[in-house]
Structure formats: structure tokens, C-alpha cells
Design an enzyme around this catalytic site. Sequence first.
Site, PDB file in Angstrom:
ATOM      1  N   TYR A 242      39.644  80.599  47.673  1.00 49.50           N
ATOM      2  CA  TYR A 242      41.049  80.334  47.365  1.00 49.50           C
ATOM      3  C   TYR A 242      41.959  80.904  48.445  1.00 49.50           C
ATOM      4  O   TYR A 242      42.947  80.282  48.834  1.00 49.50           O
ATOM      5  CB  TYR A 242      41.408  80.897  45.977  1.00 49.50           C
ATOM      6  CG  TYR A 242      40.992  79.984  44.855  1.00 49.50           C
ATOM      7  CD1 TYR A 242      39.835  80.226  44.103  1.00 49.50           C
ATOM      8  CD2 TYR A 242      41.707  78.819  44.577  1.00 49.50           C
ATOM      9  CE1 TYR A 242      39.436  79.353  43.107  1.00 49.50           C
ATOM     10  CE2 TYR A 242      41.309  77.936  43.587  1.00 49.50           C
ATOM     11  CZ  TYR A 242      40.172  78.205  42.860  1.00 49.50           C
ATOM     12  OH  TYR A 242      39.761  77.335  41.880  1.00 49.50           O
TER      13      TYR A 242
ATOM     14  N   ASP B 174      49.809  72.312  45.075  1.00 50.08           N
ATOM     15  CA  ASP B 174      50.231  72.656  46.450  1.00 50.08           C
ATOM     16  C   ASP B 174      51.716  72.977  46.573  1.00 50.08           C
ATOM     17  O   ASP B 174      52.179  73.373  47.645  1.00 50.08           O
ATOM     18  CB  ASP B 174      49.854  71.511  47.411  1.00 50.08           C
ATOM     19  CG  ASP B 174      50.436  70.155  46.975  1.00 50.08           C
ATOM     20  OD1 ASP B 174      49.773  69.124  47.206  1.00 50.08           O
ATOM     21  OD2 ASP B 174      51.551  70.123  46.389  1.00 50.08           O
TER      22      ASP B 174
ATOM     23  N   HIS C  62      48.521  71.664  36.238  1.00 46.78           N
ATOM     24  CA  HIS C  62      47.278  72.360  36.587  1.00 46.78           C
ATOM     25  C   HIS C  62      47.522  73.656  37.334  1.00 46.78           C
ATOM     26  O   HIS C  62      46.656  74.149  38.062  1.00 46.78           O
ATOM     27  CB  HIS C  62      46.382  71.425  37.435  1.00 46.78           C
ATOM     28  CG  HIS C  62      45.885  70.250  36.646  1.00 46.78           C
ATOM     29  ND1 HIS C  62      45.323  69.130  37.229  1.00 46.78           N
ATOM     30  CD2 HIS C  62      45.886  69.991  35.310  1.00 46.78           C
ATOM     31  CE1 HIS C  62      44.988  68.265  36.283  1.00 46.78           C
ATOM     32  NE2 HIS C  62      45.336  68.749  35.106  1.00 46.78           N
TER      33      HIS C  62
ATOM     34  N   CYS D 133      45.006  93.565  30.606  1.00 51.96           N
ATOM     35  CA  CYS D 133      44.680  94.964  30.925  1.00 51.96           C
ATOM     36  C   CYS D 133      44.784  95.798  29.632  1.00 51.96           C
ATOM     37  O   CYS D 133      45.851  95.864  29.038  1.00 51.96           O
ATOM     38  CB  CYS D 133      45.694  95.456  31.968  1.00 51.96           C
ATOM     39  SG  CYS D 133      45.433  97.168  32.416  1.00 51.96           S
TER      40      CYS D 133
ATOM     41  N   GLY E  63      49.409  58.375  43.026  1.00 47.62           N
ATOM     42  CA  GLY E  63      48.344  59.099  43.720  1.00 47.62           C
ATOM     43  C   GLY E  63      47.393  59.838  42.821  1.00 47.62           C
ATOM     44  O   GLY E  63      46.963  60.952  43.131  1.00 47.62           O
ATOM     45  N   THR E  64      47.040  59.228  41.682  1.00 49.58           N
ATOM     46  CA  THR E  64      46.033  59.856  40.828  1.00 49.58           C
ATOM     47  C   THR E  64      45.011  58.831  40.387  1.00 49.58           C
ATOM     48  O   THR E  64      45.328  57.673  40.142  1.00 49.58           O
ATOM     49  CB  THR E  64      46.668  60.546  39.598  1.00 49.58           C
ATOM     50  OG1 THR E  64      45.632  61.151  38.808  1.00 49.58           O
ATOM     51  CG2 THR E  64      47.433  59.571  38.727  1.00 49.58           C
ATOM     52  N   SER E  65      43.757  59.280  40.300  1.00 53.30           N
ATOM     53  CA  SER E  65      42.682  58.359  39.890  1.00 53.30           C
ATOM     54  C   SER E  65      42.725  58.136  38.379  1.00 53.30           C
ATOM     55  O   SER E  65      42.113  57.226  37.852  1.00 53.30           O
ATOM     56  CB  SER E  65      41.336  58.936  40.292  1.00 53.30           C
ATOM     57  OG  SER E  65      41.209  60.259  39.766  1.00 53.30           O
TER      58      SER E  65
HETATM   59  N1  APR Z   1      49.277  57.330  48.273  1.00 53.35           N
HETATM   60  C1  APR Z   1      48.978  57.160  46.952  1.00 53.35           C
HETATM   61  N2  APR Z   1      47.749  57.382  46.427  1.00 53.35           N
HETATM   62  C2  APR Z   1      46.786  57.789  47.292  1.00 53.35           C
HETATM   63  C3  APR Z   1      47.012  57.986  48.671  1.00 53.35           C
HETATM   64  C4  APR Z   1      48.321  57.732  49.154  1.00 53.35           C
HETATM   65  N3  APR Z   1      48.626  57.873  50.456  1.00 53.35           N
HETATM   66  N4  APR Z   1      45.830  58.395  49.249  1.00 53.35           N
HETATM   67  C5  APR Z   1      44.918  58.462  48.262  1.00 53.35           C
HETATM   68  N5  APR Z   1      45.486  58.096  47.083  1.00 53.35           N
HETATM   69  C6  APR Z   1      44.862  58.038  45.752  1.00 53.35           C
HETATM   70  C7  APR Z   1      43.385  57.744  45.728  1.00 53.35           C
HETATM   71  O1  APR Z   1      43.156  56.337  45.752  1.00 53.35           O
HETATM   72  C8  APR Z   1      42.977  58.361  44.375  1.00 53.35           C
HETATM   73  O2  APR Z   1      43.065  57.385  43.345  1.00 53.35           O
HETATM   74  O3  APR Z   1      44.980  59.325  45.181  1.00 53.35           O
HETATM   75  C9  APR Z   1      44.022  59.449  44.130  1.00 53.35           C
HETATM   76  C10 APR Z   1      43.451  60.850  44.145  1.00 53.35           C
HETATM   77  O4  APR Z   1      42.536  60.948  43.063  1.00 53.35           O
HETATM   78  P1  APR Z   1      41.779  62.326  42.817  1.00 53.35           P
HETATM   79  O5  APR Z   1      41.224  62.845  44.095  1.00 53.35           O
HETATM   80  O6  APR Z   1      40.877  62.122  41.621  1.00 53.35           O
HETATM   81  O7  APR Z   1      42.962  63.346  42.453  1.00 53.35           O
HETATM   82  P2  APR Z   1      43.683  63.524  41.069  1.00 53.35           P
HETATM   83  O8  APR Z   1      43.750  62.232  40.315  1.00 53.35           O
HETATM   84  O9  APR Z   1      44.958  64.212  41.350  1.00 53.35           O
HETATM   85  O10 APR Z   1      42.674  64.557  40.321  1.00 53.35           O
HETATM   86  C11 APR Z   1      43.117  65.057  39.078  1.00 53.35           C
HETATM   87  O11 APR Z   1      41.186  66.536  39.021  1.00 53.35           O
HETATM   88  O12 APR Z   1      40.091  67.698  40.713  1.00 53.35           O
HETATM   89  C12 APR Z   1      40.807  67.845  39.515  1.00 53.35           C
HETATM   90  O13 APR Z   1      42.410  69.436  38.760  1.00 53.35           O
HETATM   91  C13 APR Z   1      42.082  68.570  39.834  1.00 53.35           C
HETATM   92  O14 APR Z   1      44.402  67.928  39.596  1.00 53.35           O
HETATM   93  C14 APR Z   1      43.119  67.450  39.935  1.00 53.35           C
HETATM   94  C15 APR Z   1      42.605  66.470  38.899  1.00 53.35           C
END
Ligand code: APR
Length: 262
Positions: free
Chosen positions: A83, A121, A136, A148, A207-209
Amino acid sequence: MTDTAHTPTKNQDFRADPAFEATRALLRAAQRIAVMSGAGMSAESGVPTFRDAQTGLWSNCRPEDLADERAYRQRPGWVWDWYMYRREQLKTVKPNAGHIALAEFQQRHPQRLTLMTQNVDRLHQAAGSTGVLELHGNWVDDRWLDPCPKTPACPVSRAAPGSPPRCPECGHLLRPDIVWFGDSLPAQVLAEAERASLACQVMLVIGTSGVVYPAAGLPIAAQHMGAAVIIINPAPTELDRIARHLLRYPSAQVLPALLDDI
Ligand code: APR
């Protein structure tokens, strides 16, 4: 159901995409807008995703080997040092045009937008966003691994330096204030994020899966309440099925134009 699921050709300009103007019209009309971001939001800032960051000493690690309380209790120094290594990496990254566009939109419409993020971040805050709901946790803060017993109110700042730092009274360890696998999300933050998701007319999911719950459940709840869910992601996600529109573009490219003059 996605009304205008539009999978543009690779290099199509997003302005020609019907989903782009349709989304702008929805944003103009919306009283309440929720935004949920994930790691892709910071991709154009050069933040290596959690899974890309395993290098050097930790190169053969799985995320579960590091972001997990049991792993931390077994190897506190090793996990803590990872970390610290990541914190140093994050000191050099900057918010991108997508973070800045969201912050400027919130400054124009302070009552209309609620921003929640899965990212740790703090780039949204660095861009000027306020009231960010950190689902998160974050990289910056630490907290006690165990309360403590001797001085329950022992401030984190009193921890004796070390790897990891310890309470000088009882030797308890600090830990990063990040939600680890198996941890519950901070209850008040999640409650506020749920309220915003249920009250919004539009939710931007950037930007999340969409695979990690309960965060991924928030857009689903919004859609159940009738909100238009807009997914901004170059790749397909687990939430595409509930999207009103899909904007398959990098967020730092499309967000400034999408939010411009709204
Ligand atoms: N703009 C938009 N989306 C993007 C870009 C971009 N420039 N580049 C990549 N991506 C997308 C990818 O296609 C993917 O779907 O961002 C997504 C990232 O997915 P993950 O890596 O699974 O991240 P996230 O969804 O934030 O993960 C959720 O999982 O690892 C744990 O706690 C951690 O907060 C995190 C959580």
C-alpha cells in the site's frame, strides 16, 4: 431495455452518435443526477488498475492476497509495504479531463449532482469535486485494525512509525482505510449513495465493469425507480442490459463535451 444501444464503429466521433445528444437532452431535463465511477474513470490519468499494479515483490500476487484482512493479519508488513508503494505511485497522477468536467458541472449545479465512486485515488476531489461518496474508502487515510483497548479514543496520528505503524500503548496495528474483500461498505456512505440513486432521474455509470456489489446494485436500483441509466465505457459491462443509452467512448474524451453548457 436499451432504447438506442448504438455500437459505433471504432473511430466514430461521439457527437454523431444518437445516444450522445439523447443523453444531453436527458441531463438538461434532470433535476437530480447521480454519477457512479469506477477504475476506468482514472484510466486516462495513468492510474494502473488494482490488478495491473502487482509488480516487483508483489508481482505474483492476486488482489485477494493483498486487499484482505486475513492476509493483512498474516503478513502485515508485506501488505502494508504494498500500500505504501501504491500511495507513492498515486502521488504523481493527476485528474483527467473527465474528472474536471464532472467537478465543473457540480460547481455550476451544486444541488443537482451526487457523485459516488468505487475508486480510492481521490482524483475526483483533486479535480475539485466535493461531497464525493467513497464507496470503497481511499488510499490516503488509515484506521486502527482493532480498536485500542487501553485508549479507545487513541488518535491514528499517535501511531508509532513502523511497517505498519502501531499504537504505542497496546501495539495494535493501523490499516489502510480501504474496503477490503469481505469488508462491509461504510454504512452512512452507502445509505447516502442509495438515497441519491433512488431519487435521480439520470445516472451516469462511468468506467466500471459493474461486477462488484453492492456498488453495482445502485444503478439497478436507480433504473427500477425509472431513472435513465447511461453507461460510459469503451467495453461492454454487466450493467449494459439496464442502460437507456450506451456511450462506448473513453470518459476523459466524452464527458467534457457531454456536460458542456448544460
Ligand atoms: N473510460 C471509461 N471506461 C474505461 C476506460 C476509459 N478510458 N478505460 C477502461 N474503462 C473501463 C473498462 O472497460 C472496465 O469496464 O473501466 C472498467 C474498469 O473495470 P474494473 O477494473 O472491474 O474496475 P471497477 O469496476 O471499478 O472495479 C470495482 O472491484 O477491484 C475491486 O474494489 C475494487 O473498486 C474496485 C471494484
